[in-house]
Every structure is written in C-alpha cells, then in structure tokens.
Design a protein around this motif. Structure first.
Motif, PDB file in Angstrom:
ATOM      1  N   TRP A  19      21.026  33.044  -5.919  1.00  0.00           N
ATOM      2  CA  TRP A  19      21.077  31.581  -6.017  1.00  0.00           C
ATOM      3  C   TRP A  19      22.329  31.122  -6.761  1.00  0.00           C
ATOM      4  N   GLU A  56      25.486  32.080  -4.447  1.00  0.00           N
ATOM      5  CA  GLU A  56      25.379  31.382  -3.162  1.00  0.00           C
ATOM      6  C   GLU A  56      26.074  32.084  -1.987  1.00  0.00           C
ATOM      7  N   THR A  63      20.231  28.526   0.379  1.00  0.00           N
ATOM      8  CA  THR A  63      19.077  28.623  -0.520  1.00  0.00           C
ATOM      9  C   THR A  63      17.796  28.964   0.228  1.00  0.00           C
ATOM     10  N   TYR A  64      17.602  28.377   1.400  1.00  0.00           N
ATOM     11  CA  TYR A  64      16.368  28.645   2.136  1.00  0.00           C
ATOM     12  C   TYR A  64      16.282  30.094   2.600  1.00  0.00           C
TER      13      TYR A  64
END
Length: 94
Positions: free
Chosen positions: A58, A61, A65-66
C-alpha cells in the motif's frame, strides 16, 4: 517540452523495492516470529505477516489498492489466518 525520463525510472525502482520489501517482510515474520500457547497463535502470526506485506504494498503502490486488498484476502485464507468455512459463511449472508 521534454519529458523527465528519471521520474519513470525512479517510479519503477520504487515499485520493485516495494514488492521486494513486501515479500521479505512477509517471509521474515512468517518464519521468525515465535508462536506460543499463551501468546501469539499461528493464525495471528500468519495474519501479521500478510498485513505487513500488504502495508508495504500500500505504501509503495506498485499495484492499485483494490488489487492489494484482494490479494490480501486470498493470502489470509491460504495462510490459514482466516478460517475458510467461516469466511465463506460470512459471504453467504450477504
């Protein structure tokens, strides 16, 4: 206007470092954190390893995010941090 080519290289390096850090964090916690009957249980150790790996993903990245959230749910089931029957029963109530 000229494109800044270093930004793309730095972005890719950040993604590679993030994925590497996530894998290393997961492996270290999963392998080295002690388990005891009165303390941390194996399910808790697995959940801690998965969430630290997800946290690294997270922050860096490398994926949306999903995607990280979906992979985290699958990893929790595969590492037995979540009881699969209880999880599927929860989905059945939705």
């Amino acid at each position: 206007m000229q494109k800044d080519k270093t930004k793309g290289k730095e972005g890719n390096l950040t993604k590679i470092i993030g994925v590497t850090a996530a894998i290393v964090l997961f492996a270290l916690v999963y392998a080295l954190v002690p388990v005891s009957e009165s303390g941390l249980k194996p399910e808790g150790k697995a959940a801690l390893a998965v969430f630290l790996g997800a946290f690294a993903l997270w922050i860096s990245e490398p994926f949306p995010t999903y995607v990280v959230a979906f992979v985290t749910m699958i990893a929790l089931i595969l590492t037995n941090a979540w009881d699969q029957k209880a999880f599927l029963a929860f989905l059945d109530t939705m």
